[in-house]
Design an enzyme around this catalytic site. Structure first.
Site, short mmCIF file in Angstrom:
data_model
loop_
_atom_site.label_atom_id
_atom_site.label_comp_id
_atom_site.label_asym_id
_atom_site.label_seq_id
_atom_site.Cartn_x
_atom_site.Cartn_y
_atom_site.Cartn_z
CB CYS A 64 -0.80 0.13 1.27
SG CYS A 64 -1.64 1.42 1.53
CG HIS A 66 -2.75 5.49 1.01
ND1 HIS A 66 -3.60 5.01 0.48
CD2 HIS A 66 -2.41 6.60 -0.01
CE1 HIS A 66 -4.11 5.58 -0.77
NE2 HIS A 66 -3.36 6.63 -1.21
CD GLN A 106 -7.76 -4.46 -3.74
OE1 GLN A 106 -7.63 -4.75 -2.71
NE2 GLN A 106 -8.88 -5.38 -4.17
#
Length: 180
Positions: A64, A66, A106
């Site tokens: 991810c 983030h 995603q």
């Protein structure tokens, strides 16, 4: 620098080689950032097939962007060849790998796979479904283990024709245990 911030004894023997090990790990898990996905998907012009082709349950492991925590799950990739433009089945899995081995979200991962297949193979349509667990939702923040994120990208006939999309989704779901 991270070790110095999070460990009261950053100079202990067990941590001395950790930066080197982490650098090697990052080189491996982010290797897709330095690969051209266009070179991954080879077009073959040898088969007359114009029905759905699906490779399902392709394992994915990504990070991810983030929180730099892993997300992992399965990708299901399908297309309907047009003008004899097919590819090797393993090439579909390789496309998934190249895109997943990057800092990623995603949603972009799903769309990138579909867009590349649509661009390179020029099929009647493409469908990509990804189911994944995100450690950023499991071990931090809302802390919801067992939650899955499902994303899809449909292109061409899969977007235009509800019956074709439903057929592909039923093939993806075939043989899978029901989950709550």
């Amino acid at each position: 620098m991270i070790i110095e911030e999070i460990d009261p004894e950053p100079d202990r023997p067990d941590l001395v080689k950790t930066p080197e090990r982490v650098a090697k790990m990052y080189e491996e898990i982010f290797s897709g950032a330095f690969q051209d996905p266009n070179k991954t998907l080879q077009v073959l012009l040898t088969e007359q097939h114009d029905e759905i082709v699906i490779v399902k349950d392709i394992p994915i492991f990504s990070m991810c962007e983030h929180h730099m925590l892993p997300f992992y799950g399965r990708a299901h990739v399908g297309y309907i060849p047009k003008n004899n433009r097919i590819t090797g089945l393993s090439k579909l899995a390789r496309v998934v790998d190249v895109f997943s081995k990057r800092l990623q979200v995603q949603e972009r991962l799903t769309a990138s796979i579909a867009n590349l297949i649509m661009y390179r193979l020029k099929p009647y349509g493409v469908i990509v479904v990804i189911e994944a667990e995100h450690l950023c939702m499991i071990m931090r923040g809302v802390k919801k283990p067992g939650s899955y994120t499902i994303t899809s990208a449909v292109r061409g006939v899969f977007k235009e024709n509800e019956k074709t999309r439903a057929e592909a989704l039923s093939l993806i779901m075939a043989g899978r245990p029901f989950k709550y």
